[in-house]
Design a protein around this motif. Structure first.
Motif, mmCIF file in Angstrom:
data_model
loop_
_atom_site.group_PDB
_atom_site.id
_atom_site.type_symbol
_atom_site.label_atom_id
_atom_site.label_comp_id
_atom_site.label_asym_id
_atom_site.label_seq_id
_atom_site.Cartn_x
_atom_site.Cartn_y
_atom_site.Cartn_z
ATOM 1 N N ALA A 62 0.834 -1.206 0.000
ATOM 2 C CA ALA A 62 0.000 0.000 0.000
ATOM 3 C C ALA A 62 0.867 1.254 0.000
ATOM 4 N N SER A 63 1.935 1.243 0.790
ATOM 5 C CA SER A 63 2.835 2.404 0.869
ATOM 6 C C SER A 63 3.528 2.643 -0.467
ATOM 7 N N LEU A 64 4.047 1.571 -1.078
ATOM 8 C CA LEU A 64 4.751 1.703 -2.347
ATOM 9 C C LEU A 64 3.806 2.153 -3.461
ATOM 10 N N ALA A 65 2.589 1.603 -3.463
ATOM 11 C CA ALA A 65 1.597 1.999 -4.469
ATOM 12 C C ALA A 65 1.215 3.470 -4.313
ATOM 13 N N THR A 66 1.081 3.938 -3.065
ATOM 14 C CA THR A 66 0.747 5.339 -2.795
ATOM 15 C C THR A 66 1.849 6.269 -3.284
ATOM 16 N N VAL A 67 3.102 5.892 -3.035
ATOM 17 C CA VAL A 67 4.247 6.699 -3.490
ATOM 18 C C VAL A 67 4.265 6.773 -5.018
ATOM 19 N N ILE A 68 4.025 5.641 -5.672
ATOM 20 C CA ILE A 68 4.036 5.599 -7.145
ATOM 21 C C ILE A 68 2.927 6.472 -7.733
ATOM 22 N N ILE A 69 1.735 6.452 -7.098
ATOM 23 C CA ILE A 69 0.581 7.187 -7.629
ATOM 24 C C ILE A 69 0.593 8.653 -7.202
ATOM 25 N N LYS A 70 0.823 8.917 -5.918
ATOM 26 C CA LYS A 70 0.692 10.270 -5.379
ATOM 27 C C LYS A 70 1.959 11.107 -5.495
ATOM 28 N N VAL A 71 3.126 10.495 -5.295
ATOM 29 C CA VAL A 71 4.385 11.251 -5.293
ATOM 30 C C VAL A 71 4.988 11.332 -6.697
ATOM 31 N N PHE A 72 5.251 10.158 -7.287
ATOM 32 C CA PHE A 72 5.885 10.141 -8.606
ATOM 33 C C PHE A 72 4.888 10.278 -9.755
ATOM 34 N N LYS A 73 3.599 10.046 -9.437
ATOM 35 C CA LYS A 73 2.524 10.178 -10.443
ATOM 36 C C LYS A 73 2.803 9.365 -11.708
ATOM 37 N N LEU A 74 3.310 8.144 -11.512
ATOM 38 C CA LEU A 74 3.615 7.256 -12.636
ATOM 39 C C LEU A 74 2.379 6.515 -13.120
ATOM 40 N N VAL A 75 1.381 6.401 -12.241
ATOM 41 C CA VAL A 75 0.139 5.694 -12.581
ATOM 42 C C VAL A 75 -1.039 6.576 -12.189
ATOM 43 N N GLU A 76 -2.020 6.666 -13.074
ATOM 44 C CA GLU A 76 -3.213 7.462 -12.791
ATOM 45 C C GLU A 76 -4.182 6.679 -11.916
ATOM 46 N N PRO A 77 -4.683 7.272 -10.822
ATOM 47 C CA PRO A 77 -5.694 6.574 -10.018
ATOM 48 C C PRO A 77 -7.008 6.466 -10.776
ATOM 49 N N VAL A 78 -7.807 5.483 -10.402
ATOM 50 C CA VAL A 78 -9.101 5.269 -11.051
ATOM 51 C C VAL A 78 -10.141 6.172 -10.411
ATOM 52 N N SER A 79 -10.962 6.794 -11.241
ATOM 53 C CA SER A 79 -12.039 7.637 -10.724
ATOM 54 C C SER A 79 -13.087 6.755 -10.051
ATOM 55 N N MET A 80 -13.273 6.971 -8.752
ATOM 56 C CA MET A 80 -14.153 6.085 -7.989
ATOM 57 C C MET A 80 -14.879 6.875 -6.904
ATOM 58 N N SER A 81 -16.204 6.760 -6.871
ATOM 59 C CA SER A 81 -16.985 7.451 -5.854
ATOM 60 C C SER A 81 -16.897 6.713 -4.515
ATOM 61 N N ARG A 82 -17.295 7.397 -3.463
ATOM 62 C CA ARG A 82 -17.262 6.802 -2.125
ATOM 63 C C ARG A 82 -18.204 5.614 -2.035
ATOM 64 N N ASP A 83 -19.395 5.746 -2.625
ATOM 65 C CA ASP A 83 -20.374 4.655 -2.591
ATOM 66 C C ASP A 83 -19.861 3.429 -3.338
ATOM 67 N N LEU A 84 -19.224 3.670 -4.492
ATOM 68 C CA LEU A 84 -18.677 2.559 -5.273
ATOM 69 C C LEU A 84 -17.556 1.868 -4.508
ATOM 70 N N TYR A 85 -16.734 2.663 -3.841
ATOM 71 C CA TYR A 85 -15.630 2.097 -3.055
ATOM 72 C C TYR A 85 -16.165 1.196 -1.938
#
Length: 348
Positions: A62-85
């Motif tokens: 989870a930590s490594l995935a967060t760094v890749i998505i949020k810090v380095f922005k190498l992967v785009e997160p999926v658009s997801m609503s709270r209800d869908l989550y």
């Protein structure tokens, strides 16, 4: 000659790449299984805390995935609503946490070879749960195939030299939860057009796993770890083990994305035989002739199932191509008819 040679080189390169993806996945899957067995087995590293090990894996991923998505922005997160989550990701996370917890727990009680034999029941579980949730159609010949796989695994279990009932129940539970998770991904995510790659899967699902695992960890393992004053966290062992688990998730995406899920299933059978051979020759687990005979029957059943899936996939692709050809011919005919009408009007 030059043109034909170029085609041959391209085909050869594609084949070599496919084999490379298979080899990487087999190596990492093999490594994670043997590494987990080494950590959890009381005769080896002797750290029998499967919930804690799973939580370490999930925290790292989870930590490594967060760094890749949020810090380095190498992967785009999926658009997801709270209800869908809450309605889709959370149930899948709960099933994944139970599957990992039970499968890691089984390594304490069972040999690596016997666990791989029990995993042959995965197609049976996936098909049965798929029929239950109406994602698969019931077919008599397929069910007969499932029964033959189950019969082979039952013979392998009968021949197991170090049979442990609790360990078998844990592994069967892990298979059931994992099969349910795979079906739920189709129902809750794929059917809604949501595709998660390994990074986004870990980004969304790993935190859920941590939350669900925290509750049993508090009551089951935390008191034991608290009382074990001699324990110290080995960053080398658990760090490399967690990195292998993370790399395996990437290898799964690479293998399925560049080849197919069916290739992964076939590669899984090869990996299982390699693990059985390794378990018998290196770890010195007892593998009996009845074990091998039973697993051989199950293996034939799984091979036939994979073959049937391949034939169905080819038939579906052929039908899709035929439909496309019919559609193109229909458009061409309409175009010609339109041109003919235009010509008549011009003549008039």
């Amino acid at each position: 000659m030059g043109k034909g040679g170029a085609v041959s080189e391209g085909v050869l390169k594609k084949i070599l790449l496919s084999y490379s993806y298979v080899a990487i996945w087999i190596f990492l899957s093999f490594t994670v299984i043997v590494y987990n067995k080494y950590i959890l087995d009381q005769k080896l590293y002797n750290w029998p805390f499967p919930i804690s090990l799973t939580m370490i894996h999930m925290s790292f991923c989870a930590s490594l995935a967060t760094v890749i998505i949020k810090v380095f922005k190498l992967v785009e997160p999926v658009s997801m609503s709270r209800d869908l989550y809450l309605s889709s990701v959370v149930p899948i996370g709960a099933l994944y946490s139970l599957s990992l917890w039970l499968s890691n727990s089984a390594y304490i009680y069972l040999s690596v070879s016997f666990i791989q034999m029990l995993k042959a029941l995965m197609p049976v579980a996936v098909y049965s749960i798929g029929v239950l949730f109406k994602k698969e159609s019931f077919k008599g010949d397929t069910m007969l195939n499932m029964l033959s796989i189950s019969f082979g695994v039952a013979i392998a279990a009968y021949g197991e030299a170090k049979f442990d009932t609790w360990g078998v129940l844990l592994q069967l539970g892990a298979v059931a939860f994992e099969a349910t998770r795979l079906v739920m991904i189709q129902i809750l995510l794929t059917s809604k057009g949501i595709q998660l790659n390994p990074i986004t899967s870990l980004y969304y699902i790993a935190p859920c796993c941590l939350v669900f695992l925290f509750v049993p960890w508090i009551f089951v393992e935390y008191p034991l770890l608290r009382d074990t004053s001699s324990f110290h966290f080995d960053f080398v062992i658990f760090g490399t083990n967690s990195f292998c688990a993370f790399a395996l998730n990437l290898a799964v995406f690479l293998l399925v994305g560049k080849t197919s899920a069916l290739t992964m299933n076939v590669a899984g059978v090869v990996k299982d035989w390699l693990l059985i051979a390794f378990s018998w020759s290196i770890i010195k687990d007892t593998v009996t002739p009845i074990n091998l005979f039973g697993y051989g029957l199950a293996f034939l059943g799984v091979a036939y199932y994979n073959h049937s899936k391949l034939q169905a996939l080819k038939a579906k692709e052929a039908q899709k191509k035929a439909a496309q050809v019919d559609e193109e011919e229909g458009k061409l005919l309409e175009q010609r008819e339109g041109e003919g009408i235009g010509e008549k009007r011009d003549q008039a």
